[in-house]
Design a protein around this motif. Sequence first.
Motif, PDB file in Angstrom:
ATOM      1  N   THR A   1       0.854  -1.194   0.000  1.00 35.62           N
ATOM      2  CA  THR A   1       0.000   0.000   0.000  1.00 35.62           C
ATOM      3  C   THR A   1       0.889   1.244   0.000  1.00 35.62           C
ATOM      4  O   THR A   1       2.083   1.177   0.312  1.00 35.62           O
ATOM      5  CB  THR A   1      -0.903   0.044   1.245  1.00 35.62           C
ATOM      6  N   TRP A   2       0.288   2.385  -0.332  1.00 35.36           N
ATOM      7  CA  TRP A   2       1.017   3.653  -0.262  1.00 35.36           C
ATOM      8  C   TRP A   2       1.556   3.878   1.149  1.00 35.36           C
ATOM      9  O   TRP A   2       2.673   4.356   1.340  1.00 35.36           O
ATOM     10  CB  TRP A   2       0.090   4.808  -0.652  1.00 35.36           C
ATOM     11  N   ASP A   3       0.736   3.544   2.142  1.00 36.44           N
ATOM     12  CA  ASP A   3       1.148   3.770   3.532  1.00 36.44           C
ATOM     13  C   ASP A   3       2.360   2.918   3.895  1.00 36.44           C
ATOM     14  O   ASP A   3       3.281   3.384   4.578  1.00 36.44           O
ATOM     15  CB  ASP A   3      -0.016   3.455   4.489  1.00 36.44           C
ATOM     16  N   GLU A   4       2.397   1.665   3.425  1.00 38.72           N
ATOM     17  CA  GLU A   4       3.542   0.790   3.714  1.00 38.72           C
ATOM     18  C   GLU A   4       4.813   1.314   3.052  1.00 38.72           C
ATOM     19  O   GLU A   4       5.896   1.298   3.663  1.00 38.72           O
ATOM     20  CB  GLU A   4       3.230  -0.636   3.242  1.00 38.72           C
ATOM     21  N   LEU A   5       4.670   1.802   1.815  1.00 40.00           N
ATOM     22  CA  LEU A   5       5.833   2.361   1.120  1.00 40.00           C
ATOM     23  C   LEU A   5       6.380   3.581   1.861  1.00 40.00           C
ATOM     24  O   LEU A   5       7.591   3.742   2.033  1.00 40.00           O
ATOM     25  CB  LEU A   5       5.455   2.747  -0.315  1.00 40.00           C
ATOM     26  N   ARG A   6       5.473   4.447   2.324  1.00 43.57           N
ATOM     27  CA  ARG A   6       5.911   5.650   3.036  1.00 43.57           C
ATOM     28  C   ARG A   6       6.549   5.303   4.373  1.00 43.57           C
ATOM     29  O   ARG A   6       7.529   5.920   4.792  1.00 43.57           O
ATOM     30  CB  ARG A   6       4.726   6.596   3.251  1.00 43.57           C
ATOM     31  N   LEU A   7       5.972   4.347   5.084  1.00 41.18           N
ATOM     32  CA  LEU A   7       6.528   3.943   6.377  1.00 41.18           C
ATOM     33  C   LEU A   7       7.952   3.430   6.204  1.00 41.18           C
ATOM     34  O   LEU A   7       8.858   3.787   6.967  1.00 41.18           O
ATOM     35  CB  LEU A   7       5.656   2.862   7.026  1.00 41.18           C
ATOM     36  N   PHE A   8       8.166   2.597   5.185  1.00 38.21           N
ATOM     37  CA  PHE A   8       9.508   2.042   4.976  1.00 38.21           C
ATOM     38  C   PHE A   8      10.489   3.150   4.572  1.00 38.21           C
ATOM     39  O   PHE A   8      11.611   3.216   5.084  1.00 38.21           O
ATOM     40  CB  PHE A   8       9.507   0.944   3.910  1.00 38.21           C
ATOM     41  N   LYS A   9      10.058   4.034   3.661  1.00 41.77           N
ATOM     42  CA  LYS A   9      10.937   5.119   3.215  1.00 41.77           C
ATOM     43  C   LYS A   9      11.358   5.996   4.394  1.00 41.77           C
ATOM     44  O   LYS A   9      12.498   6.446   4.478  1.00 41.77           O
ATOM     45  CB  LYS A   9      10.230   5.970   2.156  1.00 41.77           C
ATOM     46  N   SER A  10      10.412   6.230   5.338  1.00 35.86           N
ATOM     47  CA  SER A  10      10.732   7.078   6.497  1.00 35.86           C
ATOM     48  C   SER A  10      11.762   6.428   7.418  1.00 35.86           C
ATOM     49  O   SER A  10      12.432   7.106   8.195  1.00 35.86           O
ATOM     50  CB  SER A  10       9.458   7.397   7.291  1.00 35.86           C
ATOM     51  N   SER A  11      11.891   5.082   7.331  1.00 32.25           N
ATOM     52  CA  SER A  11      12.850   4.381   8.200  1.00 32.25           C
ATOM     53  C   SER A  11      14.252   4.331   7.600  1.00 32.25           C
ATOM     54  O   SER A  11      15.211   3.950   8.279  1.00 32.25           O
ATOM     55  CB  SER A  11      12.371   2.950   8.465  1.00 32.25           C
ATOM     56  N   MET A  12      14.365   4.709   6.313  1.00 37.00           N
ATOM     57  CA  MET A  12      15.668   4.641   5.637  1.00 37.00           C
ATOM     58  C   MET A  12      16.560   5.792   6.080  1.00 37.00           C
ATOM     59  O   MET A  12      16.131   6.944   6.136  1.00 37.00           O
ATOM     60  CB  MET A  12      15.474   4.696   4.108  1.00 37.00           C
ATOM     61  N   LYS A  13      17.785   5.492   6.427  1.00 32.14           N
ATOM     62  CA  LYS A  13      18.737   6.528   6.837  1.00 32.14           C
ATOM     63  C   LYS A  13      19.206   7.308   5.613  1.00 32.14           C
ATOM     64  O   LYS A  13      19.488   6.716   4.570  1.00 32.14           O
ATOM     65  CB  LYS A  13      19.963   5.907   7.529  1.00 32.14           C
ATOM     66  N   PRO A  14      19.319   8.647   5.709  1.00 34.65           N
ATOM     67  CA  PRO A  14      19.774   9.437   4.553  1.00 34.65           C
ATOM     68  C   PRO A  14      21.220   9.124   4.211  1.00 34.65           C
ATOM     69  O   PRO A  14      21.992   8.727   5.035  1.00 34.65           O
ATOM     70  CB  PRO A  14      19.608  10.891   5.031  1.00 34.65           C
TER      71      PRO A  14
END
Length: 756
Positions: free
Chosen positions: A743-756
């Motif tokens: 889902t869009w929400d799952e994609l956003r949650l994972f992206k937010s956990s990625m370190k820059p």
Amino acid sequence: MKQLSAAASYTLRFINQTSKSIFLTGKAGTGKTTLLREIIATTHKNTVVVAPTGIAALNAGGVTIHSMFQLPFAAFVPDSKSLPHFSDTVKFETQASLSRHFNMGAQKRAVIRNMELLVIDEVSMLRADTLDAMDFMMRKVRRNERPFGGVQVLYIGDLLQLPPVVKNEEWNVLQKYYRGMFFFHSHVIQQFPPLYIELDKIFRQTDDVFISVLNNLRNNTITQNDIEVLNQFVKPDFDVKNNKGYIILTTHNAKADGINSESLAALSGKQYTYKPLIVDDFPEKIYPVDPNLQLKVGAQIMFIKNDLSFEKQFFNGKMGIIKSLAENEILVHFPDENKTIEVERYEWQNIRYKINENTKEVEEELLGTFTHFPIKLAWAITVHKSQGLTFDKAVLDVSQVFAPGQAYVALSRLRSLKGLILLSPLRMNGISSDEDVIEYASNKANEATLADSLSSETSQYLRNTLITSFDFRQLIQEWRNHSYSYKQEAPKSPKSKHKNWAQSNVDSMEQLADASTKFQSQLYQLFSADPVDIAFIRQRCEAAYNYFFSPLDTVVESVLLKIEEIRRVKKVKAFYDELLVLEELQIKTVLQLKKALQLLKIIVEGKEISKQNLISQESSQYKINKLVIVAERFRSMSASLVDDDDVSYYEPKAKKEKQPKKATIEETLELWKQNHSIHEIAKLRKLTPGTIFSHFTKLIQMEVIQLSDILPDDKIAALREAFYDFKGESLGELKDIHGDKFTWDELRLFKSSMKP
């Protein structure tokens, strides 16, 4: 606020430690809205915020004037007599007609009776007759003939911006009663003028030449030299399409809408339409933005709200270009910063005011939410709708004659002259400001006046607060009225059985009358001394409190006990409602005494008078603790009546105890810690699950919670694989590849956990 200007600091102190009404004004960009938020956050007073229009009320975090005071949409003639019929097209009200069809619910009456501070935002649009109607209604509801029934009023606005709107047919009648239609022309302001405070530190502009031109334009002192300064920026052939980042400010809605529509249509590519997410009660008439947001890649947009997150990536009026669009994703690029961000939906709240049953404080009740992307097409906008916005670059299309104040509003949107383009030379004709407004501005208080007034008003506020707190006349009269009502009862009516109980409480209260009157006289004398001995006054008030508290507290318990009994009896609804009125007034009296003592304590200790220092746990827990005592007493006295605890014929549904207002993400986190699911949190907060998911992306970014707290390990592993080597900005690319796997929400949650 990090650092308050002198005017802002005085305003806060006048609000918290006096009863003096204030007119707070300031040029565009001086921080009126920021100061309003600070006042709401720190004042100890029961506060209600209103504004003349639905959108203005929504932006101020309040309600409309007409809904709060149940005013009909009509012109108000400040006369008690009935008036002859004036017009078939325009309606008029008088004091007599307002009184006749006045029908306000108990909840709204309670809010007005308990109100201590009324904030009126965007007061430039408030008509004089509307303000007089508000004053009349508040005196009537509060049974108090002081202005606004004794409530302190904070008027906020810039009178050189949007003026009141009055039809010619209305003015033909109203001009017999008013010299003009600005709020300061009202009868109540003419008789009781507020203290005029102006915020003078400008945060928007730093260019001294530009600030000087704006000040002269504002004050009707614009010179030929000022006109020449502005006309250096005339470029009649300026092409906005080839100069991205500029917005056209024009005078008419149709022209602005036409420019935006034509510019969008000229772009190639797919057009996307985004709709709002609406939960529960949010009427269409107060939608803050167009519900159908139409966009294409390459569209010029602006943000219409400030970024409330810690990143502060945009502000109200910031321009950008649409870089990428997907069904559930909007990416905006800022060319000057070479930066791209994803736009998140913004939440607007529709509220009403209610009274906390335990503390008798005015609180907000959330009715519904409107969540949408806080952006709009921005090739053009009207001067009217640009109020409150800040632009780096703007093109002024001002070929039509400006109304008073419009030139000032348009030019003051800009940070500096560097970003100004005029399509035609600015002429002197038609841009002068309203003479009445300029004249009224001469009432502005200087710092010496503010200092003297603050000192005297603070002493007067303390004196009046103490005298009012120890004045029990209204409470005693309410008990007398209640006792008298038994004479109208039939001898065998259910209510008549409680006559002796009522008389006993009347006797208890009447015994306080003489001592109360004498102590008030003593307070008058103590405050007339020079200097006033606050430490001694505190000693006397503590002694008086100890004398009066016990009998008042005993009657509180007696009323609560009677309510506990009567709520289990059928066919006595009217009696039950009478008891609730007595209970509200009795508890309010006790809590007012406690607050007065706390006020004295912090003044003697030299502390700041604020919400944080004035609200004590003892006061907030007073009624709850009483209810516990009463429940135990009732069980022991009436065991046979409480076999079934659920028997209650009149008790309103239990209401959640309101906690201090938190940031929206904090509220979500609190509920999460209480083991509510995301869908449960959405339901409790009247938001969509998608909005709650967006809160969790922020919480993960802030490392407050872990991704594994929300998603199972197998889903995280699948997402890690999907994001492997992903370098794109748009999650739409991943969504296209994987379809419904994520889902869009799952994609956003994972992206937010990625370190820059």
